[in-house]
Write an enzyme that holds these catalytic residues in place. Structure first.
Site, PDB file in Angstrom:
ATOM      1  N   ASP A  86     -52.052 -14.774 -29.160  1.00 19.98           N
ATOM      2  CA  ASP A  86     -52.780 -14.342 -30.363  1.00 19.98           C
ATOM      3  C   ASP A  86     -53.296 -15.517 -31.193  1.00 19.98           C
ATOM      4  OD1 ASP A  86     -52.848 -11.541 -30.242  1.00 19.98           O
ATOM      5  OD2 ASP A  86     -50.855 -11.322 -31.128  1.00 19.98           O
ATOM      6  N   ARG A 116     -45.492 -14.776 -32.877  1.00 14.63           N
ATOM      7  CA  ARG A 116     -46.633 -15.524 -33.407  1.00 14.63           C
ATOM      8  C   ARG A 116     -46.215 -16.719 -34.268  1.00 14.63           C
ATOM      9  NH1 ARG A 116     -51.868 -12.500 -35.441  1.00 14.63           N
ATOM     10  NH2 ARG A 116     -52.534 -14.631 -34.994  1.00 14.63           N
ATOM     11  N   ARG A 167     -48.129  -6.718 -43.015  1.00 13.05           N
ATOM     12  CA  ARG A 167     -47.955  -8.097 -42.542  1.00 13.05           C
ATOM     13  C   ARG A 167     -47.622  -9.079 -43.657  1.00 13.05           C
ATOM     14  NH1 ARG A 167     -50.014  -9.057 -37.438  1.00 13.05           N
ATOM     15  NH2 ARG A 167     -49.848  -7.161 -36.196  1.00 13.05           N
ATOM     16  N   HIS A 196     -54.004  -5.293 -41.562  1.00  6.14           N
ATOM     17  CA  HIS A 196     -54.415  -6.484 -42.316  1.00  6.14           C
ATOM     18  C   HIS A 196     -55.539  -6.083 -43.278  1.00  6.14           C
ATOM     19  CE1 HIS A 196     -53.223  -9.896 -39.282  1.00  6.14           C
ATOM     20  NE2 HIS A 196     -52.435  -9.941 -40.333  1.00  6.14           N
ATOM     21  N   CYS A 292     -61.247 -11.803 -37.676  1.00  4.10           N
ATOM     22  CA  CYS A 292     -59.938 -12.342 -37.234  1.00  4.10           C
ATOM     23  C   CYS A 292     -60.083 -13.560 -36.355  1.00  4.10           C
ATOM     24  CB  CYS A 292     -59.193 -11.323 -36.381  1.00  4.10           C
ATOM     25  SG  CYS A 292     -59.070  -9.708 -37.027  1.00  4.10           S
TER      26      CYS A 292
HETATM   27  N1  ARG Z   1     -52.934  -9.094 -32.012  1.00  3.74           N
HETATM   28  C1  ARG Z   1     -53.056  -9.717 -33.287  1.00  3.74           C
HETATM   29  C2  ARG Z   1     -51.945  -9.250 -34.211  1.00  3.74           C
HETATM   30  O1  ARG Z   1     -51.619  -8.096 -34.203  1.00  3.74           O
HETATM   31  C3  ARG Z   1     -54.397  -9.447 -33.884  1.00  3.74           C
HETATM   32  C4  ARG Z   1     -54.629 -10.192 -35.169  1.00  3.74           C
HETATM   33  C5  ARG Z   1     -55.943  -9.849 -35.773  1.00  3.74           C
HETATM   34  N2  ARG Z   1     -56.220 -10.639 -36.913  1.00  3.74           N
HETATM   35  C6  ARG Z   1     -56.643 -10.204 -38.101  1.00  3.74           C
HETATM   36  N3  ARG Z   1     -56.923 -11.085 -39.015  1.00  3.74           N
HETATM   37  N4  ARG Z   1     -56.740  -8.923 -38.379  1.00  3.74           N
HETATM   38  O2  ARG Z   1     -51.380  -9.997 -34.958  1.00  3.74           O
END
Ligand code: ARG
Length: 299
Positions: A86, A116, A167, A196, A292
């Site tokens: 990611d 991550r 998040r 997000h 993203c």
């Molecule tokens: N697979 C990643 C996650 O879930 C995607 C992140 C996408 N980034 C964003 N800024 N929305 O963390």
């Protein structure tokens, strides 16, 4: 004004008195060589483990890179890393801050998912090597903050708009606001498909924004209406299926967005934007699109 977290419409500051803030001038991308779907940490990733077409992903990423260059941005590219599938979503590992004295700072993220967490030192090292102050939010051990995925400055106004609920934890937003040296409007996100802020709000400038009303609670919707005189809705179906609210306006003139989002395009054009469509289908499988896949830098 002292940095402060605003959680209710009655607390909004007098917007006209805020100092300015620039649009982005440069952009950081991460090469998609390490991109993959190896785990599930958002609803878009369900059923997509191992489903990335790597050649298609590279083609799509190259189109995005070219769109950024065509918009006049200076483009930097960090190598990919197969240990961090990611990492390509480089909006998430930090929040760039142009300080009132003109110096450069990045507030390092604390990723929600353990998978991550190792991405943050990689991106922080890139900034530090360029003389940027990499700042760490003090205290609040174990609480997450996911950079420009959940927090964005408003071009034209030194105010931060932040999303929380999935998040980013609201408890640390006061400490983030202090490092950002900006009042921070905290918006509660209520739908896990919009995990997000950048999946359900695109700020164009101090006048204009696109948003997905269903993704926010009532106080957040009222605050957005107060912040942006021209606030346009992105229809839910396109915002879910095409992450069409995850487009990006680097300059207040163009809007780079996933191809085929017709209603979103119409809303962006009605706001005076020129729409640039790019396909990001391989990245949509991971819950990410244009916004993203880049880190905008206001320097
Ligand atoms: N697979 C990643 C996650 O879930 C995607 C992140 C996408 N980034 C964003 N800024 N929305 O963390």
């Amino acid at each position: 004004m002292d940095p402060i977290v605003i959680t209710h419409p009655s607390q909004l500051p007098s917007l006209g008195e805020l100092p300015g803030y620039p649009h982005d001038r440069a952009v950081l991308l991460v090469d998609p060589s390490g991109f993959d779907i190896k785990y599930v940490i958002n609803p878009h990733m369900e059923g997509n483990v191992g489903a990335v077409d790597h050649a298609a992903a590279r083609d799509q990423w190259l189109r995005l890179r070219d769109a950024c260059a065509d918009a006049g941005l200076e483009v930097s590219v960090l190598p990919g890393d197969a240990a961090f599938p990611d990492l390509v979503f480089v909006a998430n590992q930090g929040l760039p801050v142009l300080r009132p004295d003109g110096s450069r700072r990045v507030i390092a993220s604390r990723m929600h998912a353990t998978q991550r967490r190792g991405e943050v030192p990689i991106v922080s090292a890139w900034h530090a090597a360029r003389g940027v102050d990499v700042a760490h939010i003090p205290g609040f051990e174990g609480l997450p903050f996911e950079g420009t995925g959940d927090a964005t400055f408003v071009p034209g106004r030194r105010i931060l708009v932040a999303g929380y609920g999935f998040r980013t934890d609201p408890a640390l937003l006061g400490a983030a606001a202090a490092l950002a040296e900006a009042p921070t409007v905290a918006l509660r996100l209520v739908d896990p498909r919009f995990y997000h802020l950048d999946t359900c709000l695109q700020v164009i400038d101090a006048e204009r924004a696109l948003y997905v009303p269903e993704a926010f609670d009532e106080d957040a919707r009222v605050m957005l209406a107060a912040l942006f005189p021209r606030l346009s809705e992105v229809p839910l179906a396109e915002a879910v299926d095409l992450l069409s609210c995850n487009g990006w306006s680097p300059d207040g003139r163009t809007f780079i967005v996933q191809a085929g989002a017709h209603a979103t395009n119409a809303a962006a054009r009605a706001l005076g934007l020129t729409v640039i469509e790019v396909p990001t289908g391989e990245f949509l499988k991971s819950g990410g699109s244009v916004y993203c896949l880049k880190l905008g830098l206001p320097w």
